[in-house]
Design an enzyme around this catalytic site. Structure first.
Site, mmCIF file in Angstrom:
data_model
loop_
_atom_site.group_PDB
_atom_site.id
_atom_site.type_symbol
_atom_site.label_atom_id
_atom_site.label_comp_id
_atom_site.label_asym_id
_atom_site.label_seq_id
_atom_site.Cartn_x
_atom_site.Cartn_y
_atom_site.Cartn_z
ATOM 1 N N GLU A 11 -5.711 6.801 -0.954
ATOM 2 C CA GLU A 11 -5.780 5.698 -0.025
ATOM 3 C C GLU A 11 -6.398 4.612 -0.921
ATOM 4 O OE1 GLU A 11 -3.907 5.382 2.801
ATOM 5 O OE2 GLU A 11 -3.183 7.234 2.311
ATOM 6 N N HIS A 67 1.623 4.530 -2.920
ATOM 7 C CA HIS A 67 1.456 5.876 -2.952
ATOM 8 C C HIS A 67 2.742 6.521 -3.997
ATOM 9 C CE1 HIS A 67 -1.515 6.690 -0.294
ATOM 10 N NE2 HIS A 67 -0.989 5.849 0.825
ATOM 11 N N HIS A 122 0.843 -1.199 0.102
ATOM 12 C CA HIS A 122 -0.003 -0.115 -0.182
ATOM 13 C C HIS A 122 0.711 1.144 0.103
ATOM 14 C CE1 HIS A 122 -3.391 2.654 1.353
ATOM 15 N NE2 HIS A 122 -2.287 3.353 2.199
ATOM 16 N N GLU A 123 1.664 1.286 1.012
ATOM 17 C CA GLU A 123 2.612 2.593 1.064
ATOM 18 C C GLU A 123 3.592 2.721 -0.249
ATOM 19 O OE1 GLU A 123 2.866 4.705 3.315
ATOM 20 O OE2 GLU A 123 1.088 3.499 4.548
#
Length: 417
Positions: free
Chosen positions: A357, A329, A325-326
């Site tokens: 997100e 970004h 997920h990070e």
């Protein structure tokens, strides 16, 4: 009898500005208080686990998170009210002119006359931040040693707290005072376009601080150690390589020294990226999951290990899903976009951040991590006593991350595809 508009027009310009600032400040505060009240009502009235979470959240955890968030919301109300009243009293009683004159007297006695306005400004800033630190200390103590302690998150002793606070104040001044002096000098010599030069300077300073924070500032407060060689590090490096993420180092920070909350982030520019994992995120590294050595009572002069806490943290597969997920970004350019948007409007940043997100979650799904991210989000929400129900206006205004239910629903649909 004069009408309100006529009375307002008769006021001197400086008093109209003063009243406008005061009214605007209270209008913002009342709006924030209204939103917080709506959310507090949700905490008070939502006493049962929503049916959507019935299979993944037990009633005991739900009640613990509800009471934790209710305590935090109540604390925020009183601390916010105090802050607003304090600011109003400072304005009404002439606190700012008094502090400015006092700063001039101090700099004058040090040999700097009225022509040294930058020196006087720095003395003013030092006194103002010192005043803020002193008046905010009781609230910080209460938050750490009452609320966080009550709900099992605080890991600090009183001695560690004060040593940490003093160190933070000194480091802050070492950064703030030189930067401010340069900014004031730019404004002084900038002419008609000083605001452009000042904005560019603050942007550059922000980028520099982001770059050096984890390497030179954060280690002053917490211990960073390289993630040892092993399966987890190898898996992280493999995932980073698969998306061309220029990873150079992976660190574990001893977050459990001060709190049992967990986190993970990456930093760095260009071809020098680093990943930082809080030890509280990792089952195998969190000190909170380890029994004290024989002969120890689990407490030392700086921190205390609360072994009474249940086992927390994520398995390797879940850690990789969180990092997926990070890294999403980064791959989707959210970091740069956030920096640009933050220069325009904070509310737009919140709205767009929520969208980011979902996009980062979708990126983790494309990496095949939907199932593990689903379980990791549940586990992290449980470890941090996050409350899964929110008032829609409060959530839209304040939450840069979408509510848990919305993220789980999106991932659940992803898992079923």
């Amino acid at each position: 009898m004069a009408l309100p508009g006529e009375l307002w027009a008769e006021l001197p310009a400086e008093k109209r500005i003063f009243c406008s600032v005061l009214l605007f400040s209270w209008a913002v505060y009342l709006w924030e208080a209204f939103l917080a009240h709506r959310q507090r009502r949700v905490y008070r009235t939502t006493t049962h686990v929503p049916w959507e979470l019935g299979q993944i959240m037990d009633s005991e955890t739900f009640e613990k998170s509800r009471l934790y968030q209710l305590d935090k919301s109540t604390f925020s109300f009183w601390s916010g009210l105090y802050s607003e009243v304090e600011g109003t009293m400072i304005l009404l009683c002439g606190g700012i002119p008094f502090l400015w004159n006092l700063s001039g007297q101090i700099s004058g006695r040090a040999g700097f006359g009225a022509e040294y306005e930058i020196v006087q400004s720095l003395v003013f800033l030092l006194l103002a931040t010192l005043f803020s630190a002193v008046t905010g200390l009781p609230w910080s103590l209460y938050n750490t040693f009452v609320i966080e302690e009550k709900h099992g998150f605080n890991q600090q002793t009183l001695g560690f707290f004060f040593k940490d606070a003093i160190k933070k104040f000194i480091v802050t001044q070492c950064i703030l005072l030189p930067v401010t002096s340069l900014l004031l000098y730019i404004i002084k010599i900038g002419g008609d376009y000083f605001f452009i030069y000042a904005w560019l300077f603050t942007l550059v300073v922000s980028l520099v601080l982001v770059t050096i924070y984890a390497d030179y500032i954060a280690p002053l407060f917490d211990k960073f150690i390289p993630l040892p060689e092993g399966e987890l590090k190898q898996q992280i490096e493999t995932m980073a390589k698969s998306i061309d993420f220029p990873l150079t180092k992976v660190y574990v920070v001893e977050g459990s020294k001060r709190s049992s909350h967990s986190n993970a982030y990456f930093y760095g520019f260009f071809k020098n990226k680093r990943i930082v994992l809080f030890d509280t995120l990792l089952e195998d590294y969190s000190a909170l999951n380890k029994e004290p050595a024989e002969g120890e009572d689990g407490e030392n002069e700086e921190t205390k290990s609360k072994t009474k806490n249940k086992k927390q943290g994520c398995k390797n597969e879940e850690v990789l899903a969180v990092l997926g997920h990070e890294l999403g970004h980064w791959k989707l350019g959210h970091t740069v976009k956030n920096i640009i948007i933050s220069q325009v409007l904070s509310f737009c940043l919140t709205v767009l951040s929520r969208r980011f997100e979902f996009q980062a979650d979708a990126f983790a799904k494309e990496l095949g991590k939907a199932k593990d991210l689903y379980s990791a989000l549940i586990k992290l929400n449980k470890d941090n006593l996050g409350f899964p129900v929110s008032d829609w206006i409060f959530s839209m205004w304040h939450y840069s991350h979408p509510p848990l239910l919305e993220r789980l629903q999106a991932l659940k649909e992803a898992k079923q595809e």
